[in-house]
Design a protein around this motif. Structure first.
Motif, PDB file in Angstrom:
ATOM      1  N   ILE A 185      -4.482  20.119   3.890  1.00 53.63           N
ATOM      2  CA  ILE A 185      -4.707  19.505   2.934  1.00 53.63           C
ATOM      3  C   ILE A 185      -4.294  17.843   2.825  1.00 53.63           C
ATOM      4  CG2 ILE A 185      -4.660  19.197   0.498  1.00 53.63           C
ATOM      5  CD1 ILE A 185      -4.724  22.430   0.299  1.00 53.63           C
ATOM      6  N   GLY A 186      -2.932  17.920   3.118  1.00 57.37           N
ATOM      7  CA  GLY A 186      -2.299  16.535   3.233  1.00 57.37           C
ATOM      8  C   GLY A 186      -2.919  15.472   4.218  1.00 57.37           C
ATOM      9  N   ALA A 187      -3.064  16.139   5.703  1.00 55.50           N
ATOM     10  CA  ALA A 187      -3.559  15.275   6.424  1.00 55.50           C
ATOM     11  C   ALA A 187      -4.753  14.778   6.241  1.00 55.50           C
ATOM     12  CB  ALA A 187      -3.685  16.091   8.014  1.00 55.50           C
ATOM     13  N   THR A 188      -5.758  15.736   5.768  1.00 55.36           N
ATOM     14  CA  THR A 188      -7.073  15.339   5.427  1.00 55.36           C
ATOM     15  C   THR A 188      -7.100  14.291   4.483  1.00 55.36           C
ATOM     16  OG1 THR A 188      -7.752  17.935   6.049  1.00 55.36           O
ATOM     17  CG2 THR A 188      -9.506  16.442   5.039  1.00 55.36           C
ATOM     18  N   MET A 189      -6.346  14.602   3.342  1.00 57.19           N
ATOM     19  CA  MET A 189      -6.299  13.679   2.334  1.00 57.19           C
ATOM     20  C   MET A 189      -5.928  12.259   2.727  1.00 57.19           C
ATOM     21  SD  MET A 189      -4.576  14.775  -1.123  1.00 57.19           S
ATOM     22  CE  MET A 189      -4.025  13.802  -2.372  1.00 57.19           C
ATOM     23  N   ILE A 190      -5.044  12.023   3.648  1.00 51.46           N
ATOM     24  CA  ILE A 190      -4.550  10.699   4.108  1.00 51.46           C
ATOM     25  C   ILE A 190      -5.645  10.090   4.930  1.00 51.46           C
ATOM     26  CG2 ILE A 190      -2.830   9.581   5.557  1.00 51.46           C
ATOM     27  CD1 ILE A 190      -0.564  11.477   4.701  1.00 51.46           C
ATOM     28  N   GLN A 191      -6.343  10.855   5.860  1.00 52.44           N
ATOM     29  CA  GLN A 191      -7.454  10.422   6.513  1.00 52.44           C
ATOM     30  C   GLN A 191      -8.566  10.032   5.589  1.00 52.44           C
ATOM     31  OE1 GLN A 191      -6.829   9.753   9.884  1.00 52.44           O
ATOM     32  NE2 GLN A 191      -8.747   8.464   9.495  1.00 52.44           N
ATOM     33  N   ALA A 192      -8.663  10.888   4.813  1.00 60.08           N
ATOM     34  CA  ALA A 192      -9.680  10.438   3.835  1.00 60.08           C
ATOM     35  C   ALA A 192      -9.686   9.240   3.178  1.00 60.08           C
ATOM     36  CB  ALA A 192     -10.095  11.543   2.736  1.00 60.08           C
ATOM     37  N   VAL A 193      -8.445   8.849   2.854  1.00 60.13           N
ATOM     38  CA  VAL A 193      -8.108   7.407   2.207  1.00 60.13           C
ATOM     39  C   VAL A 193      -8.104   6.426   2.918  1.00 60.13           C
ATOM     40  CG1 VAL A 193      -6.196   6.017   1.008  1.00 60.13           C
ATOM     41  CG2 VAL A 193      -6.572   8.487   0.410  1.00 60.13           C
ATOM     42  N   LYS A 194      -7.560   6.693   4.332  1.00 54.93           N
ATOM     43  CA  LYS A 194      -7.725   5.450   5.230  1.00 54.93           C
ATOM     44  C   LYS A 194      -9.244   5.273   5.620  1.00 54.93           C
ATOM     45  CE  LYS A 194      -3.622   6.188   8.138  1.00 54.93           C
ATOM     46  NZ  LYS A 194      -3.049   6.969   9.501  1.00 54.93           N
ATOM     47  N   THR A 195     -10.086   6.381   5.711  1.00 55.44           N
ATOM     48  CA  THR A 195     -11.400   6.250   6.012  1.00 55.44           C
ATOM     49  C   THR A 195     -12.251   5.574   4.870  1.00 55.44           C
ATOM     50  OG1 THR A 195     -11.295   8.113   7.322  1.00 55.44           O
ATOM     51  CG2 THR A 195     -13.456   7.334   6.878  1.00 55.44           C
ATOM     52  N   GLY A 196     -11.866   6.093   3.781  1.00 52.40           N
ATOM     53  CA  GLY A 196     -12.398   5.415   2.650  1.00 52.40           C
ATOM     54  C   GLY A 196     -12.238   3.999   2.198  1.00 52.40           C
ATOM     55  N   LEU A 197     -11.102   3.436   2.592  1.00 53.17           N
ATOM     56  CA  LEU A 197     -10.795   2.293   2.476  1.00 53.17           C
ATOM     57  C   LEU A 197     -11.716   1.330   3.179  1.00 53.17           C
ATOM     58  CD1 LEU A 197      -6.756   2.431   2.087  1.00 53.17           C
ATOM     59  CD2 LEU A 197      -8.474   1.628   0.169  1.00 53.17           C
ATOM     60  N   VAL A 198     -11.797   1.771   4.616  1.00 52.23           N
ATOM     61  CA  VAL A 198     -12.764   1.296   5.515  1.00 52.23           C
ATOM     62  C   VAL A 198     -14.125   0.954   5.084  1.00 52.23           C
ATOM     63  CG1 VAL A 198     -13.641   1.161   8.056  1.00 52.23           C
ATOM     64  CG2 VAL A 198     -11.168   1.569   7.559  1.00 52.23           C
ATOM     65  N   PHE A 199     -14.604   2.095   4.407  1.00 49.55           N
ATOM     66  CA  PHE A 199     -15.931   2.473   3.853  1.00 49.55           C
ATOM     67  C   PHE A 199     -16.291   1.580   2.840  1.00 49.55           C
ATOM     68  CE2 PHE A 199     -19.117   5.449   5.585  1.00 49.55           C
ATOM     69  CZ  PHE A 199     -18.130   5.983   6.684  1.00 49.55           C
ATOM     70  N   THR A 200     -15.385   1.332   2.038  1.00 47.11           N
ATOM     71  CA  THR A 200     -15.523   0.449   0.801  1.00 47.11           C
ATOM     72  C   THR A 200     -15.083  -0.762   0.963  1.00 47.11           C
ATOM     73  OG1 THR A 200     -13.355   1.237  -0.163  1.00 47.11           O
ATOM     74  CG2 THR A 200     -15.125   2.264  -0.966  1.00 47.11           C
ATOM     75  N   GLY A 201     -14.773  -1.189   2.295  1.00 46.22           N
ATOM     76  CA  GLY A 201     -14.702  -2.537   2.660  1.00 46.22           C
ATOM     77  C   GLY A 201     -13.575  -3.241   2.238  1.00 46.22           C
ATOM     78  N   VAL A 202     -12.300  -2.493   1.843  1.00 41.78           N
ATOM     79  CA  VAL A 202     -11.232  -3.232   1.533  1.00 41.78           C
ATOM     80  C   VAL A 202     -10.500  -4.023   2.651  1.00 41.78           C
ATOM     81  CG1 VAL A 202      -9.025  -2.862   0.681  1.00 41.78           C
ATOM     82  CG2 VAL A 202     -10.726  -1.629  -0.135  1.00 41.78           C
ATOM     83  N   SER A 203     -10.031  -5.014   2.082  1.00 42.81           N
ATOM     84  CA  SER A 203      -9.676  -5.962   3.276  1.00 42.81           C
ATOM     85  C   SER A 203      -8.368  -5.438   4.219  1.00 42.81           C
ATOM     86  CB  SER A 203      -8.716  -7.124   2.438  1.00 42.81           C
ATOM     87  OG  SER A 203      -7.581  -7.534   3.508  1.00 42.81           O
ATOM     88  N   LEU A 204      -8.499  -5.487   5.458  1.00 41.79           N
ATOM     89  CA  LEU A 204      -7.765  -4.862   6.502  1.00 41.79           C
ATOM     90  C   LEU A 204      -6.129  -4.937   5.989  1.00 41.79           C
ATOM     91  CD1 LEU A 204      -8.717  -3.216   8.894  1.00 41.79           C
ATOM     92  CD2 LEU A 204      -8.090  -5.381  10.169  1.00 41.79           C
ATOM     93  N   TYR A 205      -5.913  -6.041   5.515  1.00 44.99           N
ATOM     94  CA  TYR A 205      -4.618  -6.437   5.232  1.00 44.99           C
ATOM     95  C   TYR A 205      -4.054  -5.754   4.040  1.00 44.99           C
ATOM     96  CZ  TYR A 205      -5.778  -9.725   8.723  1.00 44.99           C
ATOM     97  OH  TYR A 205      -6.095 -10.297  10.124  1.00 44.99           O
ATOM     98  N   LEU A 206      -4.923  -5.409   3.160  1.00 49.23           N
ATOM     99  CA  LEU A 206      -4.366  -4.826   1.878  1.00 49.23           C
ATOM    100  C   LEU A 206      -4.497  -3.045   2.160  1.00 49.23           C
ATOM    101  CD1 LEU A 206      -6.474  -6.171  -0.834  1.00 49.23           C
ATOM    102  CD2 LEU A 206      -4.134  -6.354  -0.669  1.00 49.23           C
ATOM    103  N   GLN A 207      -5.093  -2.472   3.155  1.00 47.25           N
ATOM    104  CA  GLN A 207      -5.096  -1.288   3.488  1.00 47.25           C
ATOM    105  C   GLN A 207      -3.782  -0.411   3.353  1.00 47.25           C
ATOM    106  OE1 GLN A 207      -7.984  -0.036   6.429  1.00 47.25           O
ATOM    107  NE2 GLN A 207      -9.538  -1.174   5.552  1.00 47.25           N
TER     108      GLN A 207
END
Lengths: 509, 327
Positions: free
Chosen positions: B272-294
């Motif tokens: 759960i923990g690993a999937t959650m962290i990855q989901a956040v990482k991927t989600g930030l990319v998908f929603t177009g958050v600035s690379l520097y803010l991620q």
């Protein structure tokens, strides 16, 4: 019969020294098979040390032990367990994150194809629990069990391992009266199954009731031993302390003065306390009696600022207290908690570190407040002799190595440096023997005579009646009544504590 | 205790806080970027999570005994590296390489275990030292140069069985095996016992040194395996591979509910923990958050999750508190 078959466990000139001080001195004793042997003795009489040697926790300095006639020299607790010796301590050795069944089988699970055979484990556990009349599923987490139930799990563990010798060390300390009665039935049953039992307790009437034989230790030596019929409680006490005790309680050396020291008005907290009011005068030992769940310890925590309260005021020396624990300590409160091991002491730190803990700020010198080690040593050393803590070097010896009564003196002592005005003593004599109890009562009397106020909380009726100037009784978070002067009558106090006659009684509230 | 609907809701959230949090995060990203919830992307998240996830499963074993292993990032590097030499210079093939990586991991775990159990040095210090030692050893072997694996390894890394990518299969299989080991074997239950009360475990006659040695060996073995599986997708090994990953691994395990103080956590905590962290990482990319803010947002989300977890603990305590009189 030969010695081998009669004697389960024997000691021959067994001796243990700590820091050069003998804790057990050349003990010669046989424990006969199938009997309940009561072991009694004062603080530091050597009971714990003896048990630690039997359990393989510490090796003897010299002398020998025998198990069924064979030399017995355990190198680890595992050795003792394997041979059939089980300990039921005050603090239980259970894993709260595992189930009852897992706790019983933790050192050897039944397996099928490499996996734990839950069905077999459950079945066997169920049988053990039924044997002990513990009505709980084997799959219950130990975390969810009450103290008495946990103890039964510990006994089930001993039975599962075919223990022949079961050692009970102050087993009733955290039990309710009903749980205690059940424990005694269990012990009778174990005896009927030819188990040998060592029963260590400070509650002499329990020892008298349960034991076939009694062993009395004093200063590490065996001072009396024989069938229980030959001992009555006065003889036990005389043997333990080596002199006739004039009374169980010291005479009060001074009368309370007039002025009010602590005033509690309308203290309330939903679900815990309801409208609690009382005053404590300077020089007074004010008793608070209540059964388990009466709110006595909860009130102490609220008074000391550890838990919140919704309404009411607490005034000490005329100043209203509102703030945190620190403020209350500064205002002159001291709190000796119910559980000295967990809340009162740093068990592995030295006596000196424990004694100086509360007042450490006083020893800061120089602008950056480096600690004045010499002053600390001088002050704590003086304190040690003043309140008579029996120990070797206070700078080196950890508190863990002290007996219960001496540990309690350290807890009281750490507050003394701060010169507080009000002491809250919550069960100050729990797990402490007769002689040390007397010393703690005498200390309370001395503090009161010096003009301090003492809130003396206890679940032991005799001591409440024996040492206090006034007694307040609580039930379910309410004050049921207050008795204003001795003699205090046990039955009247108990009646109030059970809430039988509520506030209609003719006592001042 | 009165059981109002509010109490029950609080109780439910408190008990299943991580899952609730997880679903919320997925939903929020899903509403912001609908593609996020597509099956391809979800599979991709799990595939990418498998790297940290497999190592985090090993970390859970260590955390359960109240230990810690800081060397996993270096083991992720050195394990596959030794396997790479075996494949390139001795032609052991991919399966052989996998075995070599696992064996190398086991040996590194045994080194940690020896120092911790036999020499009785605290795990933090031991694994901090081996963190440098293992990576340093790899740097010496390669002269700090990138290492290129034989091509066949990518065929393995990018393969799939019945449409399921191989890394996911490994992740699922290892999680399942770890779960059985932890819940259904003597070793597993003793791991929990030691984490709960080491002194009592000793007195109960548990061979604590064996169990402790076991968890460090398992942890390093899985770290090496996770490294090998990621390398198999890339085909080469940079000198900085796995650097700092120990923190991702520990964060994943703790985020999933494993306690740093021992005794609490399951194999699924890591998943759960690993999937959650990855989901956040991927989600930030998908929603177009600035690379520097991620990175900052990642840090914030991890903090909030762990904060909620401690809040959850205090709530549970409140719910379980016994009242001595009616409210």
């Amino acid at each position: 019969m030969s010695r081998q078959t009669q004697t389960l466990l024997g000691f021959d000139r067994l001796r243990k020294e700590y820091f050069g001080v003998p804790a057990v001195t050349d003990l010669v004793l046989d424990v006969p098979v199938g009997q309940v042997v009561g072991v009694i003795g004062e603080n530091g009489a050597g009971k714990s040390t003896l048990m630690n040697m039997i359990g393989g926790v510490v090796p003897p300095t010299s002398g020998q032990m025998f198990w069924k006639g064979q030399a017995y020299a355990p190198r680890s607790p595992g050795d003792a367990t394997m041979l059939g010796i089980a300990f039921i301590h005050q603090e239980l050795n259970l894993f709260t994150n595992l189930t009852i069944a897992e706790n019983i089988f933790v050192d050897g699970f039944p397996t099928r194809f490499g996996l734990i055979d839950r069905a077999e484990m459950r079945g066997k556990t169920q049988a053990l629990l039924e044997q002990l009349s513990l009505d709980a599923s084997p799959d219950t987490m130990v975390d969810h069990l009450a103290p008495g139930e946990r103890q039964l799990v510990e006994i089930a563990k001993a039975l599962h391992r075919d223990a022949e010798l079961i050692i009970f060390d102050e087993p009733t300390t955290s039990l309710t009266p009903r749980e205690t009665a059940r424990l005694f039935e269990t012990i009778e049953r174990l005896k009927a199954d030819h188990k040998t039992i060592l029963y260590i307790s400070h509650i002499l009437s329990d020892v008298e009731r349960l034991s076939d034989r009694i062993v009395v230790l004093r200063d590490g030596e065996l001072v009396a031993e024989g069938p229980t019929d030959e001992f009555d409680i006065p003889r036990m006490i005389t043997a333990m302390i080596g002199r006739e005790l004039s009374g169980l309680f010291p005479k009060r050396s001074a009368k309370p003065r007039g002025e009010t020291l602590l005033s509690v008005q309308g203290l309330s907290q939903p679900g815990v306390l309801d409208n609690v009011s009382f005053d404590i005068r300077a020089g007074e030992i004010f008793g608070l009696f209540g059964l388990m769940g009466s709110g006595r310890s909860e009130m102490a925590r609220i008074l000391f600022g550890l838990d919140p309260y919704a309404a009411g005021t607490v005034t000490l020396n005329g100043a209203t207290l509102a703030g945190s624990v620190r403020d209350r300590i500064r205002a002159g409160m001291a709190f000796v908690t119910e559980d000295r091991r967990a809340e009162g002491l740093m068990m592995d730190a030295s006596i000196m570190d424990n004694l100086s803990l509360v007042s450490i700020e006083r020893f800061g010198r120089t602008p950056v407040a480096l600690l004045d080690e010499k002053a600390i040593a001088a002050k704590t050393e003086a304190l040690k002799s003043d309140i008579q803590i029996k120990a070797g070097s206070i700078a080196v010896q950890p508190v863990r190595s002290l007996s219960g009564g001496n540990q309690q003196k350290v807890v009281i002592g750490k507050w003394l440096i701060n010169e507080p005005a009000l002491f809250i003593l919550d069960e100050p004599t729990r797990g402490v023997d007769v002689g040390a109890k007397y010393e703690i009562y005498a200390l309370a009397d001395r503090l009161a005579a010096a003009g301090n106020g003492i809130l003396f909380i206890s679940s032991e009726l005799e001591e409440i009646a024996g040492v206090c100037d006034r007694v307040m009784v609580m039930n379910r978070g309410e004050v049921m009544g207050t008795f204003d002067a001795p003699p205090f009558v046990d039955t009247e106090i108990l009646a109030l504590a059970f809430g039988e006659q509520a506030k209609t009684r003719e006592v001042s509230a | 205790m009165t059981d109002t609907p509010k109490d029950r809701l609080t109780g439910f959230i408190a008990r299943h806080g991580t899952i609730v949090m997880f679903l919320l995060i997925v939903l929020v990203f899903g509403t912001q970027a609908p593609n996020f919830l597509g099956p391809d992307n979800l599979a991709n998240i799990i595939k990418q999570a498998s790297f940290i996830g497999i190592a985090a499963i090993g970390m859970v074993f260590v955390l359960l005994t109240a230990g810690i292993d800081l060397s996993v990032g270096s083991v992720m590097y050195l394990g596959p590296l030794i396997a790479g030499f075996a494949m390139r210079d001795f032609g052991v093939g991919v399966a052989g390489g996998l075995l070599v990586a696992v064996a190398a991991g086991a040996i590194m775990g045994a080194i940690n275990a020896f120092l911790i159990v036999y020499l009785r040095i605290i795990p933090f210090i031991v694994t901090l030292s081996t963190l440098f030692f293992f990576r340093g050893f790899g740097a010496w072997l390669t002269s700090s140069r990138q290492f290129d694996f034989p091509d066949e390894i990518r065929a393995f890394g990018l393969s799939s069985v019945m449409g399921i990518p191989t890394p996911i299969l490994f992740f699922v299989a290892i999680a399942a095996i770890a779960h059985v080991v932890l819940s259904r074997t003597t070793f597993g239950r003793q791991v929990y016992a030691i984490g709960n009360d080491p002194a009592a475990a000793e007195k109960a006659g548990i061979s604590t040194w064996r169990v402790k040695a076991g968890v460090y060996i398992i942890c390093s073995t899985l770290a090496a395996l996770s490294g090998f599986i990621l390398i198999a997708q890339i085909g080469r090994l940079d000198t900085g591979f796995g650097e700092g990953r120990e923190f991702d691994v520990i964060a994943a395990a703790v985020l999933g509910g494993a306690s740093l103080f021992g005794g609490i956590g399951t194999a699924f905590s890591a998943v759960i923990g690993a999937t959650m962290i990855q989901a956040v990482k991927t989600g930030l990319v998908f929603t177009g958050v600035s690379l520097y803010l991620q990175p900052m947002l990642q840090g914030l989300i991890i903090f909030v999750a762990v904060f909620l977890d401690s809040f959850r603990a205090s709530q549970l305590e409140m719910l379980q508190r016994r009242f001595i009189r009616p409210l």
